[in-house]
Design a protein around this motif. Structure first.
Motif, PDB file in Angstrom:
ATOM      1  N   LEU A  27       0.816  -1.223   0.000  1.00  0.00           N
ATOM      2  CA  LEU A  27       0.000   0.000   0.000  1.00  0.00           C
ATOM      3  C   LEU A  27       0.840   1.258   0.000  1.00  0.00           C
ATOM      4  O   LEU A  27       0.393   2.324  -0.431  1.00  0.00           O
ATOM      5  N   LEU A  28       2.044   1.113   0.552  1.00  0.00           N
ATOM      6  CA  LEU A  28       2.888   2.297   0.706  1.00  0.00           C
ATOM      7  C   LEU A  28       3.254   2.893  -0.643  1.00  0.00           C
ATOM      8  O   LEU A  28       3.430   4.097  -0.774  1.00  0.00           O
ATOM      9  N   GLN A  29       3.363   1.980  -1.651  1.00  0.00           N
ATOM     10  CA  GLN A  29       3.902   2.438  -2.931  1.00  0.00           C
ATOM     11  C   GLN A  29       3.104   3.579  -3.578  1.00  0.00           C
ATOM     12  O   GLN A  29       3.652   4.658  -3.782  1.00  0.00           O
ATOM     13  N   PRO A  30       1.806   3.363  -3.842  1.00  0.00           N
ATOM     14  CA  PRO A  30       1.091   4.465  -4.505  1.00  0.00           C
ATOM     15  C   PRO A  30       0.950   5.697  -3.612  1.00  0.00           C
ATOM     16  O   PRO A  30       0.776   6.812  -4.107  1.00  0.00           O
ATOM     17  N   LEU A  31       1.030   5.470  -2.295  1.00  0.00           N
ATOM     18  CA  LEU A  31       0.848   6.609  -1.389  1.00  0.00           C
ATOM     19  C   LEU A  31       2.186   7.102  -0.839  1.00  0.00           C
ATOM     20  O   LEU A  31       2.215   7.887   0.108  1.00  0.00           O
ATOM     21  N   ALA A  32       3.259   6.629  -1.464  1.00  0.00           N
ATOM     22  CA  ALA A  32       4.586   6.939  -0.920  1.00  0.00           C
ATOM     23  C   ALA A  32       4.805   8.442  -0.780  1.00  0.00           C
ATOM     24  O   ALA A  32       5.321   8.916   0.233  1.00  0.00           O
ATOM     25  N   GLY A  33       4.386   9.206  -1.793  1.00  0.00           N
ATOM     26  CA  GLY A  33       4.596  10.651  -1.756  1.00  0.00           C
ATOM     27  C   GLY A  33       3.915  11.263  -0.547  1.00  0.00           C
ATOM     28  O   GLY A  33       4.513  12.037   0.219  1.00  0.00           O
ATOM     29  N   TYR A  34       2.658  10.845  -0.336  1.00  0.00           N
ATOM     30  CA  TYR A  34       1.873  11.376   0.789  1.00  0.00           C
ATOM     31  C   TYR A  34       2.519  10.991   2.123  1.00  0.00           C
ATOM     32  O   TYR A  34       2.722  11.838   3.010  1.00  0.00           O
ATOM     33  N   VAL A  35       2.856   9.691   2.253  1.00  0.00           N
ATOM     34  CA  VAL A  35       3.444   9.221   3.509  1.00  0.00           C
ATOM     35  C   VAL A  35       4.755   9.965   3.779  1.00  0.00           C
ATOM     36  O   VAL A  35       5.011  10.409   4.903  1.00  0.00           O
ATOM     37  N   LEU A  36       5.548  10.157   2.718  1.00  0.00           N
ATOM     38  CA  LEU A  36       6.831  10.842   2.916  1.00  0.00           C
ATOM     39  C   LEU A  36       6.640  12.296   3.329  1.00  0.00           C
ATOM     40  O   LEU A  36       7.389  12.813   4.171  1.00  0.00           O
ATOM     41  N   VAL A  37       5.636  12.948   2.744  1.00  0.00           N
ATOM     42  CA  VAL A  37       5.412  14.352   3.132  1.00  0.00           C
ATOM     43  C   VAL A  37       4.991  14.430   4.603  1.00  0.00           C
ATOM     44  O   VAL A  37       5.494  15.263   5.369  1.00  0.00           O
ATOM     45  N   VAL A  38       4.075  13.523   5.024  1.00  0.00           N
ATOM     46  CA  VAL A  38       3.646  13.562   6.429  1.00  0.00           C
ATOM     47  C   VAL A  38       4.845  13.281   7.340  1.00  0.00           C
ATOM     48  O   VAL A  38       5.123  14.026   8.281  1.00  0.00           O
ATOM     49  N   MET A  39       5.565  12.210   7.031  1.00  0.00           N
ATOM     50  CA  MET A  39       6.721  11.848   7.876  1.00  0.00           C
ATOM     51  C   MET A  39       7.764  12.970   7.872  1.00  0.00           C
ATOM     52  O   MET A  39       8.311  13.324   8.918  1.00  0.00           O
ATOM     53  N   GLY A  40       8.021  13.506   6.669  1.00  0.00           N
ATOM     54  CA  GLY A  40       9.021  14.568   6.551  1.00  0.00           C
ATOM     55  C   GLY A  40       8.612  15.769   7.392  1.00  0.00           C
ATOM     56  O   GLY A  40       9.429  16.338   8.136  1.00  0.00           O
ATOM     57  N   ALA A  41       7.334  16.149   7.309  1.00  0.00           N
ATOM     58  CA  ALA A  41       6.876  17.321   8.064  1.00  0.00           C
ATOM     59  C   ALA A  41       6.976  17.052   9.562  1.00  0.00           C
ATOM     60  O   ALA A  41       7.369  17.935  10.342  1.00  0.00           O
ATOM     61  N   LEU A  42       6.648  15.824   9.978  1.00  0.00           N
ATOM     62  CA  LEU A  42       6.719  15.503  11.411  1.00  0.00           C
ATOM     63  C   LEU A  42       8.167  15.589  11.899  1.00  0.00           C
ATOM     64  O   LEU A  42       8.450  16.202  12.934  1.00  0.00           O
ATOM     65  N   ILE A  43       9.059  15.007  11.114  1.00  0.00           N
ATOM     66  CA  ILE A  43      10.473  15.006  11.534  1.00  0.00           C
ATOM     67  C   ILE A  43      11.022  16.439  11.524  1.00  0.00           C
ATOM     68  O   ILE A  43      11.687  16.876  12.468  1.00  0.00           O
ATOM     69  N   LEU A  44      10.692  17.187  10.460  1.00  0.00           N
ATOM     70  CA  LEU A  44      11.212  18.566  10.394  1.00  0.00           C
ATOM     71  C   LEU A  44      10.633  19.431  11.508  1.00  0.00           C
ATOM     72  O   LEU A  44      11.306  20.315  12.034  1.00  0.00           O
ATOM     73  N   HIS A  45       9.384  19.163  11.868  1.00  0.00           N
ATOM     74  CA  HIS A  45       8.803  19.939  12.969  1.00  0.00           C
ATOM     75  C   HIS A  45       9.620  19.722  14.247  1.00  0.00           C
ATOM     76  O   HIS A  45       9.916  20.671  14.977  1.00  0.00           O
ATOM     77  N   LEU A  46       9.987  18.459  14.485  1.00  0.00           N
ATOM     78  CA  LEU A  46      10.801  18.182  15.687  1.00  0.00           C
ATOM     79  C   LEU A  46      12.199  18.778  15.543  1.00  0.00           C
ATOM     80  O   LEU A  46      12.722  19.397  16.466  1.00  0.00           O
ATOM     81  N   ALA A  47      12.779  18.589  14.352  1.00  0.00           N
ATOM     82  CA  ALA A  47      14.180  18.971  14.175  1.00  0.00           C
ATOM     83  C   ALA A  47      14.355  20.479  14.083  1.00  0.00           C
ATOM     84  O   ALA A  47      15.395  21.006  14.487  1.00  0.00           O
ATOM     85  N   ILE A  48      13.352  21.170  13.540  1.00  0.00           N
ATOM     86  CA  ILE A  48      13.520  22.624  13.379  1.00  0.00           C
ATOM     87  C   ILE A  48      12.654  23.384  14.397  1.00  0.00           C
ATOM     88  O   ILE A  48      13.167  24.004  15.320  1.00  0.00           O
ATOM     89  N   ASN A  49      11.341  23.283  14.223  1.00  0.00           N
ATOM     90  CA  ASN A  49      10.459  24.136  15.047  1.00  0.00           C
ATOM     91  C   ASN A  49      10.631  23.874  16.541  1.00  0.00           C
ATOM     92  O   ASN A  49      10.942  24.779  17.318  1.00  0.00           O
ATOM     93  N   LEU A  50      10.411  22.600  16.928  1.00  0.00           N
ATOM     94  CA  LEU A  50      10.471  22.316  18.362  1.00  0.00           C
ATOM     95  C   LEU A  50      11.887  22.513  18.906  1.00  0.00           C
ATOM     96  O   LEU A  50      12.073  23.029  20.008  1.00  0.00           O
ATOM     97  N   SER A  51      12.874  22.138  18.094  1.00  0.00           N
ATOM     98  CA  SER A  51      14.257  22.272  18.571  1.00  0.00           C
ATOM     99  C   SER A  51      14.617  23.737  18.803  1.00  0.00           C
ATOM    100  O   SER A  51      15.289  24.075  19.785  1.00  0.00           O
ATOM    101  N   LEU A  52      14.157  24.622  17.887  1.00  0.00           N
ATOM    102  CA  LEU A  52      14.442  26.048  18.075  1.00  0.00           C
ATOM    103  C   LEU A  52      13.754  26.568  19.337  1.00  0.00           C
ATOM    104  O   LEU A  52      14.343  27.340  20.110  1.00  0.00           O
ATOM    105  N   ILE A  53      12.513  26.126  19.538  1.00  0.00           N
ATOM    106  CA  ILE A  53      11.788  26.570  20.741  1.00  0.00           C
ATOM    107  C   ILE A  53      12.518  26.081  21.993  1.00  0.00           C
ATOM    108  O   ILE A  53      12.710  26.827  22.965  1.00  0.00           O
ATOM    109  N   LEU A  54      12.942  24.816  21.955  1.00  0.00           N
ATOM    110  CA  LEU A  54      13.642  24.263  23.128  1.00  0.00           C
ATOM    111  C   LEU A  54      14.913  25.046  23.413  1.00  0.00           C
ATOM    112  O   LEU A  54      15.197  25.431  24.537  1.00  0.00           O
TER     113      LEU A  54
END
Ligand code: ASP
Length: 441
Positions: free
Chosen positions: A238-265
């Motif tokens: 199932l991941l294959q056709p939705l890979a783009g979507y899954v990657l965007v969600v995962m990417g945004a989650l990781i970047l939120h932690l790595a950039i936004n939350l990290s800067l706030i911390l």
């Protein structure tokens, strides 16, 4: 919290064991899935008799203590803050932080999905197939949305009619409200009369915390079981056709932690993000494997108090609220999913509508229950507003489990950071209060 979870006294630290369990459970699950298939008799057997029970027992132990923990810690938190104006100020700061970070998260996710546009690449045939496969599941969620939508009654229902029933039904907001009233009443009483009740609550809190310690000792088995259960049965195709979507969600989650939350911390709380994430890792792994902010509350409280040194009055008050109201990951997921489905269904959104999507993502993230899939019925509600058929949710349901695990992890990272923010702004915590690293055994 007296007993550190950092050290089990048997050589390897509990934190490390939990991490190892995640990696081993996940790797064995993926291998079993790819080599034998999720429906193979041996995989089904292991899930039924080993991994499933281990995961369920761990989850049940956590859920068993959530309600008494919420009640005792909020009532004590309010009573400990002493005067009601202070409670209002601390609560206001906490809610301000929840909303501010959730808004930031939703806007961030939305910007990313607009740039990458994963929805415009999903072929029509895949769309039809996914909708047919998950039609039943989708209609259940739509029914849930119809009965449990977000409206004025959501607020009225917070004032519980029966706190015992709320606790039995897992209605966290009802229990929180009752605990707030209870704690507030204690501050208004003659201190001498209030003391016996505060002593009882303190004892209850201590008992619950000991049970948390026992449950966390089982975490390596529970985490391995839960992760094996998900990965061994997951439809990787199932991941294959939705890979783009899954990657965007995962990417945004990781970047939120790595950039936004990290800067706030770093700049608001003055703590090194690396230190923060190291200290809260067991709570984050618990969130990842349970997909539930509520089930993770005991582990989150332990991390905030034992591993980051946040005073119990603040952590005990802010975290139960955060576990149901502060959902940075969920708002990222909701914003991205709405725009993704708009792209799939060819719905063009104006800038104004995008703002509406952000605001609705924030509101529904606050309203969603901290349980697996808690945000899905509310997400269906946003789809209706932007003109995507509710059934469209079917397209993403197959990959939701993995996204739920990931967004819950981000939710919990946000919840714990809120305790630092509030404690710091109250002058009750700073980075120098983070306990020095636990000794190895
Ligand atoms: N599972 C999420 C949580 O517990 C809620 C959701 O987004 O479905 O935080």
């Amino acid at each position: 919290m007296s007993e550190s979870i950092g050290n089990t006294g048997k050589g390897m630290k509990l934190h490390t064991k939990i991490l190892l369990a995640l990696v081993v459970g996940g790797a064995v699950g993926v291998a079993a899935n790819l080599q034998l298939g999720g429906d193979a008799a041996s995989v089904v057997w292991v899930n039924k008799y080993l991994a499933g029970p281990a995961g369920q027992i761990f989850l049940r132990l956590l859920f068993m203590i959530v309600m008494p923990l919420v009640f005792a810690s909020i009532a004590l938190g309010v009573a400990g803050l002493g005067d009601l104006r202070k409670v209002g100020r601390v609560g206001g700061k906490a809610i301000g932080y929840f909303m501010g970070t959730t808004f930031l998260a939703a806007s961030f996710g939305l910007a990313l999905v607009q740039v990458v546009k994963p929805g415009s690449r999903v072929p029509e045939s895949v769309k039809a197939e996914l909708m047919a496969t998950y039609a039943d599941d989708a209609s259940t969620k739509i029914d849930l949305q119809a009965t449990g939508g977000f409206g004025i009654e959501t607020f009225v229902n917070i004032v519980t009619r029966n706190p015992v029933k709320s606790a039995a039904d897992g209605d966290m907001l009802g229990v929180i409200f009752f605990a707030l009233m209870f704690g507030a009443a204690l501050t208004l009483m003659n201190p001498e009369r209030a003391k016996p009740m505060i002593d009882v609550l303190n004892a209850l809190n201590d008992v619950v915390i000991l049970i948390v310690g026992m449950a966390m000792k089982l975490a390596p088995f529970g985490v391995a079981g839960l992760i094996f259960g998900v990965t061994s049965r997951f439809g990787f195709a199932l991941l294959q056709p939705l890979a783009g979507y899954v990657l965007v969600v995962m990417g945004a989650l990781i970047l939120h932690l790595a950039i936004n939350l990290s800067l706030i911390l770093r700049f608001v709380m003055g703590i090194s993000p690396v230190l923060y994430f190291t200290r809260v890792r067991s709570a984050l792994i618990t969130a990842f494997s349970t997909s539930s902010s509520s089930a993770t509350l005991p582990a989150a409280l332990k991390a905030a108090e034992d591993d980051l040194g946040v005073p119990p009055t603040i952590a005990g008050f802010v975290l139960p609220l955060g576990s149901t109201m502060c959902m940075n990951g969920t708002s990222i997921f909701e914003g991205i999913t709405v725009i993704f489905l708009c792209q799939v269904f060819g719905v063009d959104l104006t800038f104004g509508m995008m703002i509406v999507v952000i605001i609705m993502s924030v509101i529904t993230a606050i309203g969603a229950a901290g349980v697996p899939g808690g945000s899905i019925p509310l997400l269906v509600g946003i789809l209706a507003i932007v003109g995507v058929p509710g059934e469209g949710i079917a397209i993403v349901l197959g990959v939701d489990r993995i996204l739920d695990m990931s967004r819950t992890t981000v939710n919990v990272a946000g919840d714990i950071s809120a305790t630092l923010f509030v404690a710091k702004s109250e002058g009750l915590w700073d980075a120098s209060m983070v306990p020095v690293r636990e000794r190895a055994a």
